[in-house]
Design an enzyme around this catalytic site. Structure first.
Site, short mmCIF file in Angstrom:
data_model
loop_
_atom_site.label_atom_id
_atom_site.label_comp_id
_atom_site.label_asym_id
_atom_site.label_seq_id
_atom_site.Cartn_x
_atom_site.Cartn_y
_atom_site.Cartn_z
CB CYS A 138 44.18 -4.76 -0.91
SG CYS A 138 43.09 -3.32 -1.08
CB CYS B 39 45.08 5.07 4.65
SG CYS B 39 46.09 6.40 3.98
CB ALA B 40 43.60 3.45 10.25
CB ALA B 41 38.73 3.13 7.39
CG ASP C 140 44.89 14.53 3.10
OD1 ASP C 140 45.41 13.41 2.90
OD2 ASP C 140 44.79 15.40 2.21
CE LYS D 51 46.12 -4.14 6.06
NZ LYS D 51 44.71 -3.84 5.66
CG ASP E 35 45.72 -0.70 4.45
OD1 ASP E 35 46.09 -1.08 3.33
OD2 ASP E 35 44.73 -1.17 5.03
#
Length: 459
Positions: free
Chosen positions: A390, A267-269, A319, A273, A337
């Protein structure tokens, strides 16, 4: 002479574009729960005259930041609410009230330009309504707002479900969190330590007349004393600096990657990070970034290219709750993330307060647990997994980790020894701070080797 854009023509009045009408068109779909600022504002900015872009952003972000107070005011001031097809007028009235209530724009200019915007929206019949409502607010502001003082949504400028959930989760912190959410977030940068130290970056900024302060917790972070266009910051275009909140910068420190290791960032976008990991740890064996949405995956690639790191990472559009993309080789470190409510970054995305619904949290929590469970099987025995959101809601944070630890006998919670945030039974929770970092949650899990104890006690 080039032809003016369609948007410029649509919102022009005489020889100038009416920025209030353009802002109303940006916000109207949001009021209908369609899209977000990040989806509607960029196109408007692209077609907006350069000298007016800052004002357009100010009108849109300022209005969404104060939305719940402004909505309460319109309910008091209007005899009848606008119809659904006139949501652009509702947005315009909110913009007008925000200018009179919270901006430094001279009242006469705010009022006149907002009233004239009704003509640009082809709704001349509303001109008298706007003139009367806005002038009444000017005359009776104190009395009107005093009458609303008992309404929690007006007082705290958040939806009732949010106030209730937050005060239940954090009885000692909820008021400070709500106050911080209504402040504009500072502009925090990350020094690219492949090219310069943080101290060197601070000195170069000072020489350019841009005062900045070192972050307290991130060893690579610095916060500008005044926000500015990032493209005007020395070193930004060359990749020596990146925009990243201090709380987000803590991820790389917690992952603590070592040269020669295989790393997965799920979930890197948009890739902040990930880029930080690559900057701080050259010589990694293999780095994979997974992102579900193609457009968001492209943002990762764009950031990697700006920093010259595109050859050090593979970006997969896939996914994270599926195994179809995995090559079967386990990872030494995994960063998740997780997709979340975003309630820790409302200062940067004020439309979250309006667009998010309380009943969505449970569904998000299940997605988070599914991703965590799926990726755990891809971690080597003895490996480390960092779970991050977050969010400021425990349902997405410590409760997820507690549920996971009950299910996975080879998972051990590793206590984060740090000065930042608040220690929880599992993980640490950061709250948004005025002038400081965003709200964030981190938990670190270690995978026990086959011959080790499976006791989940904190170590």
């Amino acid at each position: 002479m080039p032809t003016r854009s369609v948007l410029h023509q649509e919102f022009a009045l005489a020889d100038s574009i009416n920025i209030r009408a353009l802002a109303a068109k940006v916000l109207a779909p949001l009021l209908r729960q369609h899209g977000s600022l990040s989806t509607h504002l960029p196109d408007a900015l692209e077609h907006c005259p350069p000298q007016d872009r800052a004002l357009l952003q100010q009108l849109c972000y300022g209005t969404m930041r104060e939305l719940f107070r402004l909505q309460a005011l319109t309910a008091q001031l209007l005899k009848k609410p606008f119809k659904t097809q006139d949501m652009d007028l509702q947005a315009l009235l909110l913009i007008g009230l925000w200018q009179l209530r919270s901006s430094r724009i001279p009242a006469h200019a705010a009022l006149n330009e907002t009233v004239e915007a009704t003509l640009v929206l082809n709704k001349e019949w509303a001109k008298k309504v706007f003139n009367a409502v806005l002038r009444r607010y000017q005359r009776e502001r104190d009395n009107i707002e005093q009458a609303l003082a008992k309404d929690p949504c007006f007082t705290w400028n958040h939806p009732q479900w949010f106030i209730d959930k937050l005060s239940h989760n954090w009885p000692n912190q909820w008021q400070a969190v709500l106050e911080a959410n209504d402040q504009q977030a500072p502009l925090t940068l990350r020094a690219n330590t492949r090219h310069q130290s943080r101290q060197s970056a601070l000195e170069q900024l000072a020489a350019a007349g841009i005062p900045a302060d070192p972050c307290r917790f991130s060893t690579t972070g610095l916060t500008l004393q005044q926000a500015m266009d990032v493209n005007a910051i020395p070193g930004f275009s060359a990749g020596r600096l990146s925009v990243q909140d201090e709380a987000a910068q803590l991820a790389a420190q917690l992952v603590a990657a070592q040269p020669g290791e295989r790393i997965l960032d799920a979930c890197a976008a948009p890739g902040g990070k990930l880029c930080h990991l690559l900057e701080t740890t050259p010589g990694l064996q293999d780095v994979v970034a997974v992102e579900l949405e193609p457009a968001r995956a492209q943002r990762i690639t764009d950031n990697l290219q700006r920093l010259g790191l595109e050859l050090e990472c593979r970006v997969l559009t896939a996914d994270a709750s599926s195994r179809e993309w995995w090559d079967g080789h386990a990872y030494d470190r995994i960063l998740i993330d997780a997709p979340c409510s975003g309630t820790g970054v409302i200062r940067r995305h004020p439309d979250i307060k309006w667009l998010r619904r309380g009943d969505e949290i449970a569904a998000l929590a299940q997605v988070q647990l599914n991703i965590l469970t799926n990726l755990w099987s891809m971690l080597k025995p003895g490996g480390r997994l960092v779970y991050a959101t977050c969010s400021i809601f425990s349902q997405e944070n410590e409760r997820i980790i507690e549920r996971f630890l009950q299910q996975q006998q080879d998972a051990r919670h590793h206590t984060i020894d740090a000065e930042w945030g608040e220690a929880r039974p599992v993980g640490r929770q950061l709250f948004p701070e005025i002038g400081g970092h965003d709200g964030f949650y981190y938990a670190v899990l270690n995978k026990t080797a086959l011959n080790e104890t499976t006791d989940n006690t904190i170590v």
